[in-house]
Design a protein around this motif. Sequence first.
Motif, PDB file in Angstrom:
ATOM      1  N   SER A 115      -0.058  -0.193  -2.191  1.00 11.40           N
ATOM      2  CA  SER A 115       0.210   0.572  -0.973  1.00 11.40           C
ATOM      3  C   SER A 115       0.518  -0.346   0.204  1.00 11.40           C
ATOM      4  O   SER A 115       1.424  -0.077   0.984  1.00 11.40           O
TER       5      SER A 115
ATOM      6  N   ARG B 129       4.209  -0.977   2.406  1.00 12.83           N
ATOM      7  CA  ARG B 129       4.274  -0.844   3.860  1.00 12.83           C
ATOM      8  C   ARG B 129       4.681  -2.165   4.501  1.00 12.83           C
ATOM      9  O   ARG B 129       5.469  -2.214   5.429  1.00 12.83           O
TER      10      ARG B 129
ATOM     11  N   LYS C 230       8.369  -3.106   4.458  1.00 16.41           N
ATOM     12  CA  LYS C 230       9.165  -2.497   5.527  1.00 16.41           C
ATOM     13  C   LYS C 230       9.175  -3.412   6.737  1.00 16.41           C
ATOM     14  O   LYS C 230      10.186  -3.559   7.403  1.00 16.41           O
TER      15      LYS C 230
ATOM     16  N   ARG D  72      -2.091  -2.433  11.084  1.00 17.51           N
ATOM     17  CA  ARG D  72      -1.535  -1.418  11.969  1.00 17.51           C
ATOM     18  C   ARG D  72      -1.149  -2.017  13.313  1.00 17.51           C
ATOM     19  O   ARG D  72      -0.386  -1.419  14.064  1.00 17.51           O
TER      20      ARG D  72
ATOM     21  N   VAL E 251       4.810  -2.606  11.377  1.00 10.88           N
ATOM     22  CA  VAL E 251       4.129  -2.050  10.205  1.00 10.88           C
ATOM     23  C   VAL E 251       3.946  -0.539  10.379  1.00 10.88           C
ATOM     24  O   VAL E 251       4.102   0.233   9.440  1.00 10.88           O
TER      25      VAL E 251
END
Length: 226
Positions: free
Chosen positions: A19, A23, A26, A150, A155
């Motif tokens: 996961s 992310r 990206k 985060r 992100v």
Amino acid sequence: MKIDILTLFPESFAPFKESIISRAQKAGTIEINIINIREFSRDKHKKCDDAPFGGGAGMLMSVQPIFDAVKSVLTNKSKVVFPSPAGKVYNNKMAKELAEFEHLIFICGHYEGIDERLIKIFDAEEISIGDYVLTGGEIPSMVIIDSLLRFVPNVLKDGSLEEESFSNGLLEYPQFTRPQVFEGMRVPEVLLSGNHAEIKKWRKQESLKKTKRNRPDLLKEDRNEN
Ligand code: 4GY
């Protein structure tokens, strides 16, 4: 940002890797490596535990494999993190600060812990995710990494950080989606009004209410470090 995770149980990061990697890709700016501490054991049986001086139940992790594993990735831009119930209690402010480092190294503890000298040698940040005791440092490492990513640019999609819990020192306001009536309960009328000033006011009130109810400690003066 580069993150190296040192662990005796690399398999425990499999779902996390999936996961987070997707992310992170990206963003294009995050690299996560899982490193098996056992590969650094010089013992013929790859032993990685040792008895504590002073006696007591259980074993500690051996010093040398951790030392060599950290040394194998350490640069002058590294920050070493050691998740432990004996650390400073983690919060969003610490997540933001960790996100500023170019390189993080996580040591996942096991058994009864690690030799204190490792913390000193590497000036490791000892961080607790809360007042309970887990069986290893893998889950807290995942918690810390997931939450700090985060704050690494690109992100998260823009804007999603601004209104979340803690971003203004309060818990997030209640949210609603379709349908307007669900199980006999209506969505608050103001949210359907299109009056953005009123919506903003309502959300602030509801944030305060929820914070008073669930986290009164956040409203105490001097405790607002976000
Ligand atoms: N709580 N916050 C925590 C934990 C497990 C023995 C050292 C916590 O951060 N870590 O409970 N960790 C122990 C297990 C070695 C880590």
